[in-house]
Structures are given as structure tokens and as C-alpha cells.
Design a protein around this motif. Structure first.
Motif, PDB file in Angstrom:
ATOM      1  N   ALA A   1      33.285  51.208  49.970  1.00  0.00           N
ATOM      2  CA  ALA A   1      33.456  52.087  48.812  1.00  0.00           C
ATOM      3  C   ALA A   1      34.748  51.804  48.052  1.00  0.00           C
ATOM      4  O   ALA A   1      34.868  52.161  46.872  1.00  0.00           O
ATOM      5  N   LYS A   2      35.717  51.150  48.693  1.00  0.00           N
ATOM      6  CA  LYS A   2      37.009  50.892  48.044  1.00  0.00           C
ATOM      7  C   LYS A   2      37.190  49.436  47.632  1.00  0.00           C
ATOM      8  O   LYS A   2      38.161  49.111  46.938  1.00  0.00           O
ATOM      9  N   GLY A   3      36.291  48.554  48.054  1.00  0.00           N
ATOM     10  CA  GLY A   3      36.447  47.143  47.712  1.00  0.00           C
ATOM     11  C   GLY A   3      35.658  46.264  48.655  1.00  0.00           C
ATOM     12  O   GLY A   3      34.715  46.723  49.313  1.00  0.00           O
ATOM     13  N   SER A   4      36.057  45.011  48.743  1.00  0.00           N
ATOM     14  CA  SER A   4      35.303  44.058  49.567  1.00  0.00           C
ATOM     15  C   SER A   4      36.235  43.039  50.203  1.00  0.00           C
ATOM     16  O   SER A   4      37.396  42.885  49.809  1.00  0.00           O
ATOM     17  N   PHE A   5      35.692  42.335  51.200  1.00  0.00           N
ATOM     18  CA  PHE A   5      36.438  41.295  51.907  1.00  0.00           C
ATOM     19  C   PHE A   5      35.505  40.123  52.135  1.00  0.00           C
ATOM     20  O   PHE A   5      34.382  40.291  52.617  1.00  0.00           O
TER      21      PHE A   5
ATOM     22  N   LEU B   1      40.856  39.870  50.499  1.00  0.00           N
ATOM     23  CA  LEU B   1      40.544  41.288  50.330  1.00  0.00           C
ATOM     24  C   LEU B   1      40.650  41.638  48.848  1.00  0.00           C
ATOM     25  O   LEU B   1      41.641  41.300  48.189  1.00  0.00           O
ATOM     26  N   ALA B   2      39.638  42.295  48.306  1.00  0.00           N
ATOM     27  CA  ALA B   2      39.647  42.708  46.904  1.00  0.00           C
ATOM     28  C   ALA B   2      39.494  44.226  46.853  1.00  0.00           C
ATOM     29  O   ALA B   2      38.466  44.766  47.252  1.00  0.00           O
ATOM     30  N   LEU B   3      40.533  44.914  46.378  1.00  0.00           N
ATOM     31  CA  LEU B   3      40.525  46.371  46.268  1.00  0.00           C
ATOM     32  C   LEU B   3      40.671  46.789  44.810  1.00  0.00           C
ATOM     33  O   LEU B   3      41.324  46.089  44.017  1.00  0.00           O
ATOM     34  N   VAL B   4      40.081  47.898  44.462  1.00  0.00           N
ATOM     35  CA  VAL B   4      40.180  48.424  43.100  1.00  0.00           C
ATOM     36  C   VAL B   4      41.254  49.511  43.077  1.00  0.00           C
ATOM     37  O   VAL B   4      41.179  50.486  43.846  1.00  0.00           O
ATOM     38  N   ASN B   5      42.258  49.331  42.210  1.00  0.00           N
ATOM     39  CA  ASN B   5      43.345  50.316  42.150  1.00  0.00           C
ATOM     40  C   ASN B   5      42.973  51.499  41.252  1.00  0.00           C
ATOM     41  O   ASN B   5      41.859  51.581  40.717  1.00  0.00           O
TER      42      ASN B   5
ATOM     43  N   SER C   1      43.791  52.229  38.348  1.00  0.00           N
ATOM     44  CA  SER C   1      43.531  51.852  36.961  1.00  0.00           C
ATOM     45  C   SER C   1      42.181  51.157  36.795  1.00  0.00           C
ATOM     46  O   SER C   1      41.788  50.821  35.676  1.00  0.00           O
ATOM     47  N   GLY C   2      41.517  50.929  37.901  1.00  0.00           N
ATOM     48  CA  GLY C   2      40.223  50.259  37.845  1.00  0.00           C
ATOM     49  C   GLY C   2      40.317  48.753  37.901  1.00  0.00           C
ATOM     50  O   GLY C   2      39.301  48.067  37.728  1.00  0.00           O
ATOM     51  N   ASP C   3      41.511  48.236  38.129  1.00  0.00           N
ATOM     52  CA  ASP C   3      41.700  46.790  38.209  1.00  0.00           C
ATOM     53  C   ASP C   3      41.458  46.296  39.636  1.00  0.00           C
ATOM     54  O   ASP C   3      41.796  46.978  40.616  1.00  0.00           O
ATOM     55  N   VAL C   4      40.893  45.099  39.744  1.00  0.00           N
ATOM     56  CA  VAL C   4      40.672  44.488  41.044  1.00  0.00           C
ATOM     57  C   VAL C   4      41.923  43.720  41.456  1.00  0.00           C
ATOM     58  O   VAL C   4      42.398  42.845  40.731  1.00  0.00           O
TER      59      VAL C   4
END
Length: 346
Positions: A240-244, A278-282, A284-287
Motif C-alpha cells: 500500500a505504500k510502495g514496492s520493492f 525500494l520505491a516509496l511514495v511520499n 507529495s505523491g512523488d516516487v
């Protein structure tokens, strides 16, 4: 010291077991079952060599029997060893039926002996890293995992793993690893669907599979192909918060093949260029992407823990009771592939 009998002296024995058994002072490989005594003596000059397990156990009182033979022999040989009051380490997949697995676990309990399955991929560095991300909640609620073990082997080879016969084929070879890892992370699924195929020209056993483990809140897809010539995508974990995402395989198998010393600084260490991202969305909606260093692999720890379990009557690193659900999923996946149906896990 744990007096050890090694059943089989092929690739599995000499690559995945003997290096650790020889390195650790807790073990002494005293007896080997093999049809090639000269090959054994060249590596283990002190070991006694026999053609049959039954014959050897009538003569020698050993503590541990390590079984590395073809898959269909695992269950009967493990039973013989347990009946002779030996601890047992058996190569995956363990058995070819959940009934055999359940009966062997019951026998081991009755004999008060360790029955351990060589699920070494629980100790891959990338799997340990993946498990840590999930445990820490870095990605939030997990929604999907793609876990693959691809190779480029478009031409079948003449060996038991690829010829026709019970327990042959890539599904019985790599399926136990991928399924075991998934069940270690998420527990037993609600249902299973699968597609297990033979795609290579002249192939006698399956060489490709795709399995889906269905959960209420997530989907786990596992697979292997014999036609992937590029870099293997090992894991794609989505939450739900990002991907790896992690490419490349754990280095320990190749290092064992190359005979790398366990004392070498690079042993079980993944090169930084092969670490996962690891890619998370902050907010501000930025990856935001960051490289996650891969944990050091722990195959050596597997054998250290096995020795400790035998010496102190504690739980082994892959107790056979934890592998029974893996065999049940495999049985279900085979049936699901044959029928084209999604089947409920029981």
C-alpha cells in the motif's frame, strides 16, 4: 562430534552439503552411500563407502543421515534412517506426497529425532532482506508478490531431474523453494491455481510453471521458465505504500559451485550493483527510490543451527513439520494444472 552418513555423492551432496559438513567442527562425515567409491575416497579418504543404506546402518552407529538422492527415494530412505534412531536431514522437496511427509514427521516425533528438510532458500540473503521489509512494515499492507526463479536452459539434458519419472521436472526442483518462501512469509493460502507445462522440444518432464496462491487480501504468483536469457527478476513485492524489486539470484549457489572458501570476505555477500530497489511514495505523491543493501546469506548458519538442534534437542532450522504444507500446496497445484481449476487449500 556428530557422526554423519551421507546418502548419495552427486551434485547435491558435493556442492550443497559436503562443504559445510567438512568445514564445521561439529560434523564428521564417516560413512557414504555411493556406487562410486573411488570418487568418494578421493575427497573423503577416511570414510567408509557402502552401496546400500540398510547395509551401512547395520554396521555403523551414526548420529545423522543426510539424504541427497533422487526425489522418489527420500521418503523410504528417511524412514529407514529414523527406524535406526538417526537424526535426518533430507533434501527438498522432502517427500512426493503429504501423506508420506505426515507419517515421517510422526515417526521422527516417536523416535525423538530431528527430521530436517534442506530448505536452504530460507537462508538466501535476498529472501532475508525481503522478509525484513515485510516485518518492518516498510511497504504497508502487502498486496502482491511475484517470486521467480528463471533460467535459460532451452535444451533438455539427460539426467534424472529432467527425464521422465516420479519427482522429476522443474516443478519438483524449484517449486518447493518458491512455495516454502511464500508460506514462510504469508502462511497457508485459501486456494491455488497453476499451470505446469513441458515446453522444451523433446522434454520428458515439466520445465515451466506458474502458480498463484490466493489469499483474501493479497495475491502471490510464483514461477519458473527455462527460456529467460536475461537477468532474472527475483522478487517484485507490492504494498500500500510502495514496492520493492530485486533482480539476480542469491550468490551462494554459484559461490559453492566455484569452491569459494567460507572464510573469503565475499562469501554470501551480494554485489552492490545487484541490490534491490525500494520505491516509496511520499506525502507529495512523488516516487522516491533507494537501494536496499542485501543481507548476507546464511547457508552456513543453517548447518550451525542443525548441529545445535541435534546436540541440544531444539528445533531444527527447517523442521519437517513446517514443510508438510509445502507438499500439500504442490499436490494441489498439480491437480489444479491438470483440471484447469482453482482449488481450495485443505
Amino acid at each position: 562430534m556428530i557422526s554423519t552418513l551421507l546418502v548419495g555423492f552427486g551434485f547435491s551432496a558435493t556442492t550443497f552439503h559436503l562443504p559445510f559438513l567438512n568445514y564445521l567442527p561439529q560434523f564428521s562425515v564417516d560413512v557414504v552411500i555411493s556406487s562410486k567409491p573411488d570418487a568418494v575416497k578421493a575427497v573423503l579418504p577416511h570414510a567408509e563407502v557402502y552401496a546400500s543404506l540398510e547395509e551401512a546402518l547395520k554396521i555403523h552407529d551414526v548420529d545423522l543421515v543426510v539424504i541427497t538422492t533422487p526425489n522418489h527415494l527420500h521418503a523410504p530412505q528417511a524412514k529407514i534412517a529414523l527406524e535406526h534412531s538417526c537424526h535426518v536431514l533430507v533434501e527438498k522437496p522432502f517427500t512426493l506426497s503429504s501423506q508420506d511427509a505426515t507419517e515421517l514427521v510422526a515417526l521422527a516425533n516417536a523416535q525423538r529425532k530431528q527430521l530436517c528438510v534442506y530448505q536452504n532458500r530460507r537462508f538466501d540473503g535476498d529472501f532475508l532482506s525481503l522478509a525484513a521489509l515485510i516485518k518492518e512494515g516498510t511497504l504497508g499492507d502487502i498486496k502482491r508478490l511475484d517470486s521467480r526463479f528463471d533460467r535459460f536452459r532451452p535444451v533438455p539434458r539427460n539426467r534424472w531431474r529432467e527425464n521422465a519419472g516420479p519427482g522429476s521436472g522443474i516443478f519438483w526442483d524449484l517449486g518447493p523453494h518458491l512455495i516454502d518462501q511464500a508460506l514462510q512469509l504469508f502462511g497457508q493460502p485459501e486456494s491455488v491455481s497453476a499451470n505446469i507445462l513441458t515446453l522444451r522440444e523433446g522434454g520428458q518432464s515439466d520445465d515451466t510453471f506458474d502458480i498463484t496462491l490466493h489469499y483474501t487480501d493479497k495475491m502471490i504468483k510464483l514461477g519458473s521458465s527455462a527460456f529467460q536469457a536475461g537477468t532474472t527478476l527475483r522478487y517484485d513485492l507490492q504494498g500500500a505504500k510502495g514496492s520493492f524489486r530485486k533482480f539476480h539470484l542469491d550468490p551462494q549457489e554459484n559461490q559453492l559451485r566455484a569452491g569459494l572458501s567460507f572464510d573469503d570476505a565475499s562469501w554470501a555477500t551480494t554485489e552492490p550493483t545487484q541490490d534491490g530497489v525500494l520505491a516509496l511514495v511520499n506525502e507529495s505523491g512523488d516516487v522516491v527510490e533507494q537501494t536496499i543493501p542485501t543481507q548476507k546469506g546464511e547457508y552456513l548458519t543453517f548447518f550451525t543451527r542443525l548441529a545445535h538442534a541435534i546436540e541440544h534437542a531444539e528445533r531444527s532450522p527447517a523442521d519437517a513439520s513446517t514443510v508438510i504444507p509445502v507438499i500439500r500446496v504442490m499436490e494441489l497445484a498439480i491437480k489444479a494444472s491438470e483440471t484447469g481449476k482453482t482449488l481450495t487449500y485443505i
